[in-house]
Design a protein around this motif. Structure first.
Motif, PDB file in Angstrom:
ATOM      1  N   PHE A   1      -3.219  -9.632   0.647  1.00 17.63           N
ATOM      2  CA  PHE A   1      -3.750 -10.371  -0.502  1.00 17.63           C
ATOM      3  C   PHE A   1      -4.378 -11.691  -0.074  1.00 17.63           C
ATOM      4  CE2 PHE A   1      -0.914  -7.881  -3.474  1.00 17.63           C
ATOM      5  CZ  PHE A   1      -1.981  -7.266  -4.108  1.00 17.63           C
TER       6      PHE A   1
ATOM      7  N   GLN B   1      -7.653 -11.000   1.690  1.00 20.00           N
ATOM      8  CA  GLN B   1      -8.660 -10.564   0.729  1.00 20.00           C
ATOM      9  C   GLN B   1      -9.158 -11.745  -0.113  1.00 20.00           C
ATOM     10  OE1 GLN B   1      -7.298  -8.245  -2.643  1.00 20.00           O
ATOM     11  NE2 GLN B   1      -9.039  -6.855  -2.413  1.00 20.00           N
TER      12      GLN B   1
ATOM     13  N   PRO C   1     -14.566  -8.107  -0.932  1.00 21.49           N
ATOM     14  CA  PRO C   1     -13.114  -7.985  -1.081  1.00 21.49           C
ATOM     15  C   PRO C   1     -12.608  -6.550  -0.909  1.00 21.49           C
ATOM     16  CG  PRO C   1     -14.067  -9.209  -2.925  1.00 21.49           C
ATOM     17  CD  PRO C   1     -15.204  -8.660  -2.134  1.00 21.49           C
ATOM     18  N   THR C   2     -13.436  -5.575  -1.238  1.00 20.07           N
ATOM     19  CA  THR C   2     -12.964  -4.199  -1.107  1.00 20.07           C
ATOM     20  C   THR C   2     -13.913  -3.408  -0.210  1.00 20.07           C
ATOM     21  OG1 THR C   2     -14.171  -3.599  -3.091  1.00 20.07           O
ATOM     22  CG2 THR C   2     -11.855  -4.136  -3.368  1.00 20.07           C
ATOM     23  N   VAL C   3     -13.385  -2.296   0.296  1.00 22.51           N
ATOM     24  CA  VAL C   3     -14.173  -1.447   1.187  1.00 22.51           C
ATOM     25  C   VAL C   3     -15.006  -0.496   0.341  1.00 22.51           C
ATOM     26  CG1 VAL C   3     -13.988   0.309   2.986  1.00 22.51           C
ATOM     27  CG2 VAL C   3     -12.410  -1.611   2.960  1.00 22.51           C
TER      28      VAL C   3
ATOM     29  N   GLU D   1      -4.323   0.345   1.847  1.00 25.56           N
ATOM     30  CA  GLU D   1      -5.356   1.111   1.155  1.00 25.56           C
ATOM     31  C   GLU D   1      -5.469   0.676  -0.294  1.00 25.56           C
ATOM     32  OE1 GLU D   1      -4.482   5.234   1.591  1.00 25.56           O
ATOM     33  OE2 GLU D   1      -4.956   5.251   3.714  1.00 25.56           O
ATOM     34  N   GLY D   2      -4.328   0.387  -0.894  1.00 24.50           N
ATOM     35  CA  GLY D   2      -4.342  -0.050  -2.288  1.00 24.50           C
ATOM     36  C   GLY D   2      -5.047  -1.381  -2.436  1.00 24.50           C
ATOM     37  N   ILE D   3      -4.722  -2.334  -1.574  1.00 23.93           N
ATOM     38  CA  ILE D   3      -5.293  -3.676  -1.691  1.00 23.93           C
ATOM     39  C   ILE D   3      -6.798  -3.638  -1.473  1.00 23.93           C
ATOM     40  CG2 ILE D   3      -5.339  -5.978  -0.638  1.00 23.93           C
ATOM     41  CD1 ILE D   3      -2.368  -5.572   0.009  1.00 23.93           C
TER      42      ILE D   3
ATOM     43  N   GLN E   1      -8.803  -0.961  -1.547  1.00 23.69           N
ATOM     44  CA  GLN E   1      -9.538   0.091  -2.236  1.00 23.69           C
ATOM     45  C   GLN E   1     -10.115   1.101  -1.253  1.00 23.69           C
ATOM     46  OE1 GLN E   1      -9.593   0.517  -5.361  1.00 23.69           O
ATOM     47  NE2 GLN E   1     -11.217   1.978  -5.656  1.00 23.69           N
ATOM     48  N   VAL E   2      -9.294   1.524  -0.295  1.00 24.79           N
ATOM     49  CA  VAL E   2      -9.721   2.574   0.625  1.00 24.79           C
ATOM     50  C   VAL E   2      -9.261   3.904   0.043  1.00 24.79           C
ATOM     51  CG1 VAL E   2      -9.427   3.543   2.930  1.00 24.79           C
ATOM     52  CG2 VAL E   2      -9.576   1.079   2.623  1.00 24.79           C
TER      53      VAL E   2
END
Lengths: 308, 547
Positions: A149, A152, A164-166, A252-254, A256-257
Motif C-alpha cells: 500500500f 502504491q 498505481p495498478t498493473v 495481486e490484489g493491491i 490489480q494483477v
C-alpha cells in the motif's frame, strides 16, 4: 543420475493424488452452502439451486465427485465454474500472469539480496553491513500489504512515477514495483543468509589457500567462495518461486494483477472445489519441480555431491 | 435485491411518487442530439459479473449495472426520483389493475439490428419464469397468471432427495401477444404496482438471437436494446461498451466508448482514481471515508448521495425469546442511531427513522416510532416484558464491514438495558445466509434491504408479509397481511400507498426488525468528466456523462 530423476518423478504421482484429494475434501469441509448467499437478502429460488445441483452433480458423495473430477482431468477437462467459465481458460490466463510476477520478484530478490549479502559478508560490521541489517529487519517485520500500500500510494498516487495498478498487458516496467513488494521479505532473508554463508566460508581453508596462491580477489570470491556459499541460498531461491506464486494473493490484489490469487480466493469463498483443486494442482507441480531442480543444482555447485 | 460485493451497499438517490401508468410518454428531458456529435471514452470501475449477462438471471451488482446500461425496459426510473415513465412502452393501460394492455414504441432496435417487438418481451418473461431454466430472478414473474404452471417447487425443498416435477406448461397463460406492437398481461390477482416493476432488469426484452444461441453463449456476448452496446469482455480484466448509434429513445450517449475495469480491490480502484487512471468510482473504499479523507482527496469531484437502502437488525421471531413485541421495542429504543451514524459512519449514513426508506415513492418519513432513542421507556418496556435472560448475540457476516456498527449496537443495548449483549461475526455471507434460510439463527442478525423497484410495496411485501421472500424472521400478523393484500389490489397507486401506510403503522407496533441506518454512497470522478448523474439506484448514468 537417470534413475534418481526417474524415482523423483515417480514420487510426484502419490503426492499429486494425495494433495488433490486433500484439497477437494478441505474445500467441502469449509462450512457454507455455495448457493445460500447468491441471491442477496433472500433465498435463491429452488429452481436455481436444483438446476445447479444437477449440473455439477453436487448431490453425489464426495469421493464420487472427486473421481469424476479426476477422470475429466485426465481427459484434459478442468470443468466449469458455477458462473459457467471454463476453469482451463482461467488457468491459462491467470497462471502466466502470476508466474511473470513471481519471476520478476525472484529476479529482483536474487540480484539485490545476493549483492547485499556478498558485500556485507566480505566486509562485516561496516556502515553498509549495518544498513543492510537494519533495512532487512525492516522488510521482514513489515507485513507485505503495508509495503504494498505504501509503495502504491507513494510511487503511484503522490509522486506519479508509476501507474498505481498493473494494466492487462502486464508490461515488465509495470511489474517492477509489485515484484519488489512481493519479493521484499525473501530478499531480506537471502541477504542475511548469503552474508552468514559468505562470512563463514571466508575463513575456510580452501579460501585461505586460494588467497595464498595469489589468485586475484575477483576469482577467489566469484569461483571459490561464492560457489560453496550459494548452496543454502539456491535452496531458498528455488522453493521461493512456489512460495511467491502462492503468496502473490495479497500483492495481486493491491496492484490489480489478474493472477491465480484472485481466482483461488474467489473459488474458496464460493466453494468451487474444482477451481481450487485445479489451480493448486499446478502450484503443487511447480513446488515439486522446483525442488527437484534445486536438488540437481547442488551437484553443479558442489561436485562432491552425487546422486544415487 | 442485488447483492453488493462491496463493503458498503451501493445504491441511489431519488423518490418517485406515483406512476401514471398510461399515456405517460416521456417528453423532452435533455435534447438527445447534443451528444451524438461528440466522442470520447471513459474508464469506470466494476466487478467481474458472476454469471453471464442475462437479465432474469443476474442478481449481483457487478453484472446488474451493465445490464441496466445495455438494456432499456418498458418503463424507466428517472434519476431525480420523479415518477417512473414509459421508455420502450408507448402506453400501459388497465381498468382493473389485473389485465394490462401494453403497447410498445414502433421500430426501436436491438443491438443486432432486429426490431424490438411485443413477442420479445413475452418470450423473455416466459423463459425467466420456466423453472427448469433456473433463473435467479424467476420469482419476479409470480404476479402473472399461469406462473404456477411453468414454475414448480421442489416438494421437499432443494435439499431434499425428491426432484421438482416437470412444469405442466412452457408458457404463462397470462401473456398474450396481440400484434407486433401490443401484448396483454393478465395477472393472477390485481396488482397496482405492476407497471412500476417493469423497469426492473428482470423484465427486459430478449432478441430472437437469445433463443437460437442459448443462455450461456448469449450471456457472454449480450445483445440489448439500450443506448449502449456490448463490445467485448475479457474475464477479470475489462468489459468494453460503446454507443449504440441506432438508439431512438431519449437518453442518447454523449460520449462514445466506456471501458469497465474489473477490480478485485476497491482501494486499488481508488488509487487509480486519484492518479487519474480511472474516471469514475461508484463507492470509494471505507478507509477513505474515515475523517472525510475522500473529500480532501477529491474536492469538487466527490459526490455524496443518499440511496434507497436501509441497514436493519432482524429478529428471529421463530425463537421463543424474541416473541414479545415489548422486548423487541425495548431493544430498538435503546439504540442511539445518531451516535452510530456520527461515530461509526462519519455521517455517511443517516439514522433510520422510518420503516420503508423515505426515498421510495409511497414511503413516509419518520413513521418508525420504535426508532427513537428513549432509554427510560426502553427500560420500562423491558421490565414489562419480563427482562431478557442469558446472552443476546447479534450476528453479522464478517466478510464485509459490519463489525464496527454491530459491535456499537450490542454495546449500547448492553449499557442501556443491562442485557448481556455482544456481536459475533460469521465468516462468510454464504454461511450466514445458509443459517438464515434454514431458520436456525440463535440471536438477532444484521440484514439490509435495497429496493428492487421504487415503490413502498417492495419494502413491505417481501419483508413483513407472511411468507414474503425475505421475511426470514417468520414475522406474521394477519392484519398486516390483509392490509397488504388490499393495498396490492387497490385501484390506484395513491389508494395502494394509503393502505400500505396503515400496514406500516401496525408493523411499527410489532417491531419485527430494527431499522438502524439509511444508506449513503460516496462516489468520485476524474477531472476529465464535466457533468455526471447517478441513477435512482446510485449507478452511474452513462447517458448523462459529458466530457
Amino acid at each position: 543420475m537417470g534413475r534418481y530423476l526417474l524415482r523423483r518423478l515417480l514420487q510426484l504421482i502419490p503426492v499429486f493424488i494425495g494433495t488433490t484429494f486433500l484439497i477437494y475434501w478441505l474445500v467441502w469441509s469449509v462450512p457454507g452452502d455455495p448457493f445460500a448467499g447468491k441471491c442477496g437478502e433472500r433465498p435463491c429460488p429452488d429452481s436455481f439451486v436444483n438446476m445447479m445441483t444437477d449440473k455439477f452433480k453436487l448431490d453425489e458423495p464426495l469421493v464420487v465427485q472427486y473421481g469424476n473430477y479426476m477422470k475429466n482431468l485426465f481427459q484434459g477437462d478442468f470443468g466449469q465454474t458455477f458462473g459457467g467459465r471454463e476453469i482451463g481458460d482461467i488457468i491459462a490466463t491467470a497462471y502466466p500472469n502470476t508466474l511473470k510476477l513471481a519471476l520478476v520478484a525472484l529476479a529482483i530478490e536474487a540480484v539485490i539480496g545476493l549483492t547485499a549479502g556478498v558485500l556485507t559478508g566480505l566486509r562485516r560490521n561496516g556502515f553498509l553491513d549495518n544498513l543492510v541489517l537494519v533495512s532487512s529487519l525492516f522488510l521482514i517485520a513489515l507485513p507485505i500489504f503495508v509495503i504494498g500500500f505504501v509503495a502504491q500510494w507513494l510511487l503511484g498516487v503522490q509522486w506519479g512515477i508509476v501507474k498505481p495498478t498493473v494494466s492487462s498487458e502486464m508490461r515488465l516496467s509495470e511489474l517492477i514495483v509489485p515484484g519488489f513488494v512481493l519479493g521484499s521479505a525473501s530478499m531480506a532473508y537471502i541477504a542475511r543468509l548469503a552474508r552468514t554463508s559468505i562470512a563463514e566460508n571466508r575463513r575456510a581453508d580452501y579460501v585461505r589457500t586460494a588467497i595464498a596462491k595469489g589468485l586475484p580477489m575477483r576469482r577467489v570470491v566469484g569461483i571459490h567462495l561464492l560457489r560453496n556459499s550459494l548452496i543454502p541460498v539456491v535452496t531458498l531461491l528455488g522453493t521461493d518461486l512456489g512460495a511467491l506464486m502462492g503468496g502473490a494473493i495479497v500483492t495481486e490484489g493491491i496492484f490489480q494483477v489478474n493472477g491465480i490469487g484472485r481466482q483461488v480466493y474467489r473459488a474458496i469463498i464460493t466453494k468451487e472445489s474444482a477451481t481450487v483443486v485445479s489451480i493448486v494442482v499446478v502450484l503443487v507441480l511447480v513446488y515439486l519441480l522446483m525442488n527437484l531442480l534445486v536438488d540437481l543444482l547442488y551437484a553443479a555447485l558442489d561436485p562432491r555431491i552425487r546422486y544415487e | 435485491m442485488r447483492v453488493s460485493k462491496r463493503a458498503s451497499s451501493a445504491v441511489a438517490l431519488g423518490a418517485a411518487f406515483a406512476l401514471v401508468a398510461s399515456g405517460c410518454s416521456s417528453s423532452d428531458s435533455d435534447g438527445g442530439d447534443a451528444g451524438a456529435s461528440s466522442d470520447g471514452a471513459i474508464t469506470i470501475d466494476g466487478t467481474q459479473p458472476e454469471v453471464g449477462l442475462v437479465p432474469s438471471n443476474t442478481t449481483e451488482t457487478g453484472g446488474g449495472a451493465i445490464i441496466d446500461w445495455i438494456w432499456t425496459g418498458l418503463v424507466e426510473y428517472p434519476n431525480d426520483g420523479s415518477a417512473p415513465r414509459n421508455a420502450v412502452a408507448e402506453s400501459i393501460e388497465t381498468t382493473d389493475s389485473k389485465v394490462y394492455t401494453i403497447k410498445i414504441k414502433k421500430d426501436t432496435k436491438f443491438h443486432d439490428g432486429t426490431v424490438v417487438k411485443a413477442k420479445n418481451f413475452v418470450d423473455a418473461w416466459n423463459w425467466g419464469a420456466y423453472s427448469p431454466n433456473g433463473a435467479q430472478n424467476g420469482s419476479f414473474f409470480a404476479d402473472i397468471q399461469g406462473f404456477d404452471q411453468v414454475h414448480t417447487e421442489d416438494p421437499d425443498g432443494a435439499e431434499g432427495p425428491k426432484k421438482a416435477p416437470e412444469p405442466a406448461a412452457k408458457e404463462m397463460s397470462g401473456l398474450k401477444v396481440v400484434d407486433d406492437w401490443t401484448f396483454e398481461v393478465t395477472l393472477a390477482a390485481p396488482t397496482a404496482v405492476f407497471p412500476t416493476k417493469l423497469g426492473y432488469s428482470t423484465f427486459m426484452p430478449l432478441p430472437d438471437a437469445f433463443f437460437t444461441q442459448g443462455a450461456e453463449a448469449f450471456g457472454k456476448k449480450p445483445i440489448g436494446n439500450g443506448p449502449i452496446k456490448f463490445v467485448s469482455w475479457e474475464d477479470d480484466v475489462q468489459i468494453k461498451l460503446t454507443r449504440f448509434d441506432d438508439y431512438s429513445l431519449n437518453d442518447k450517449m454523449k460520449i462514445k466508448d466506456v471501458n469497465i475495469k474489473l477490480y478485485q480491490d476497491d482501494t486499488a480502484a481508488y488509487n487509480d482514481l486519484l492518479a487519474g487512471n480511472l474516471d469514475f468510482q461508484q463507492q470509494v473504499p471505507v478507509s477513505a471515508i474515515a475523517g472525510d479523507k475522500w473529500k480532501n482527496d477529491l474536492g469538487e469531484r466527490a459526490i455524496s448521495s443518499t440511496t434507497p437502502s436501509t441497514g436493519i437488525i432482524a429478529f428471529p421471531i421463530y425463537d421463543k425469546r424474541f416473541q414479545n413485541p415489548k422486548l423487541r421495542r425495548a431493544i430498538s429504543l435503546s439504540i442511539n442511531r445518531q451516535e452510530i451514524s456520527d461515530k461509526i459512519f462519519f455521517g455517511s449514513r443517516k439514522p433510520a427513522d422510518s420503516w420503508a426508506n423515505p426515498l421510495t415513492p409511497g414511503a413516509k418519513a419518520g413513521n418508525c416510532t420504535a426508532c427513537q432513542f428513549n432509554v427510560d421507556e426502553a427500560k420500562k418496556l423491558l421490565a414489562e416484558a419480563g427482562g431478557f435472560t442469558g446472552e443476546l448475540v447479534m450476528f453479522y457476516n464478517a466478510d464485509a464491514s459490519h463489525k464496527e456498527w454491530m459491535e456499537a449496537v450490542a454495546q449500547q443495548v448492553k449499557t442501556n438495558l443491562g442485557i448481556n449483549a455482544r456481536a459475533e461475526g460469521v465468516p462468510t455471507f454464504a454461511v450466514f445466509r445458509q443459517n438464515i434460510n434454514a431458520g436456525k439463527m440463535t440471536g438477532m442478525y444484521r440484514a439490509g434491504w435495497q429496493q428492487d423497484y421504487p415503490d413502498v410495496e417492495n419494502w413491505v411485501g417481501p419483508l413483513y408479509v407472511t411468507g414474503g421472500s425475505s421475511n426470514d424472521g417468520k414475522y406474521s400478523n394477519p392484519q398486516v397481511d390483509a392490509l397488504a393484500k388490499e393495498a396490492a389490489s387497490a385501484p390506484s397507486l395513491e389508494a395502494s400507498h394509503a393502505k400500505y401506510a396503515e400496514a406500516v403503522a401496525l408493523i411499527d407496533q410489532d417491531v419485527p426488525s430494527i431499522p438502524v441506518y439509511f444508506g449513503g454512497q460516496q462516489s468520485g470522478h476524474s477531472e476529465k468528466i464535466k457533468k455526471i448523474e447517478l441513477s435512482n439506484v446510485g449507478e452511474l448514468d452513462l447517458t448523462s456523462v459529458e466530457l
